[in-house]
Motif scaffolding. Structure first.
Motif, mmCIF file in Angstrom:
data_model
loop_
_atom_site.group_PDB
_atom_site.id
_atom_site.type_symbol
_atom_site.label_atom_id
_atom_site.label_comp_id
_atom_site.label_asym_id
_atom_site.label_seq_id
_atom_site.Cartn_x
_atom_site.Cartn_y
_atom_site.Cartn_z
ATOM 1 N N PHE A 61 0.971 -1.100 0.041
ATOM 2 C CA PHE A 61 0.022 0.131 -0.076
ATOM 3 C C PHE A 61 0.853 1.321 0.003
ATOM 4 C CE2 PHE A 61 0.196 -2.032 4.142
ATOM 5 C CZ PHE A 61 1.014 -0.884 4.927
ATOM 6 N N SER A 62 0.174 2.400 -0.326
ATOM 7 C CA SER A 62 0.914 3.567 -0.427
ATOM 8 C C SER A 62 1.475 4.103 1.132
ATOM 9 C CB SER A 62 0.081 4.680 -0.938
ATOM 10 O OG SER A 62 0.656 6.247 -0.796
ATOM 11 N N ILE A 63 2.847 4.530 1.079
ATOM 12 C CA ILE A 63 3.286 5.160 2.248
ATOM 13 C C ILE A 63 2.798 6.147 2.938
ATOM 14 C CG2 ILE A 63 5.365 6.411 1.254
ATOM 15 C CD1 ILE A 63 6.949 4.991 3.388
ATOM 16 N N ASP A 64 1.748 6.824 1.982
ATOM 17 C CA ASP A 64 1.076 8.240 2.316
ATOM 18 C C ASP A 64 -0.142 7.868 3.231
ATOM 19 O OD1 ASP A 64 3.039 9.915 1.063
ATOM 20 O OD2 ASP A 64 1.978 9.444 -0.826
ATOM 21 N N LYS A 65 -0.623 6.696 3.143
ATOM 22 C CA LYS A 65 -1.844 6.287 3.989
ATOM 23 C C LYS A 65 -1.707 6.593 5.467
ATOM 24 C CE LYS A 65 -4.249 3.321 0.874
ATOM 25 N NZ LYS A 65 -4.766 1.924 0.810
#
Length: 177
Positions: free
Chosen positions: A76-80
């Motif tokens: 998953f995105s590290i920005d979540k």
């Protein structure tokens, strides 16, 4: 207090003995973490994730994690806004004692099916030089307090683990990016 520190060093010693096992891999290490900490700290599942050069966080090993969410959360995105990402982005241990319910801060996980025994979640970042590149995640069936001895034990073990993996797998992306 001295007894707690002795116990912490005992955990580190057990982990060092584990590293002598042949054909060691991330899943086996996750399983052994449960063996080492399970009885005293109620650890029921563990996983390891690494930050990739593509701005994602990817699952690279686990033991005892429910399959229903390991597939959904494989990468998953590290920005979540997630505990694992906070551990990586802020280089800090994230400790959640409200399970089976996640705090409002982590509302993205509110529909995540947990093992009904889970009471505490801990995410411990591993550092490559001074930058965190991977995380050890742990679920406990006990509402754990963040004691100095436990935190130091986990930090030492994750540091040793990280160095040993980098030595064993020189192609592992955390070591070369």
């Amino acid at each position: 207090m001295l007894e707690q520190w002795k116990k912490s060093f005992h955990y580190v010693h057990l982990f060092l003995e584990l590293l002598k096992e042949p054909n060691l891999n991330e899943n086996m290490i996750c399983e052994k973490i449960i063996t080492i900490f399970g009885q005293d700290y109620g650890i029921i599942s563990t996983f390891m994730m690494e930050a990739t050069k593509y701005g994602t966080v990817k699952d690279i090993g686990s033991f005892g994690v429910l399959q229903t969410y390991s597939n959904d959360w494989h990468e998953f995105s590290i920005d979540k806004k997630l505990p694992v990402n906070d551990a990586l982005n802020e280089n800090k241990i994230v400790w959640v004692n409200t399970l089976p319910y996640w705090t409002e801060e982590y509302r993205l996980l509110s529909n995540l099916e947990l093992d009904n025994r889970s009471k505490t979640f801990i995410a411990i970042p591993f550092s490559c030089l001074k930058y965190p590149r991977a995380v050890l995640g742990m679920f406990s069936e006990i509402e754990l307090e963040s004691t100095t001895e436990l935190v130091y034990s986990l930090r030492i073990i994750t540091s040793i683990w990280y160095l040993s993996i980098c030595a064993l797998y020189s192609s592992w992306s955390c070591c070369i990016s």
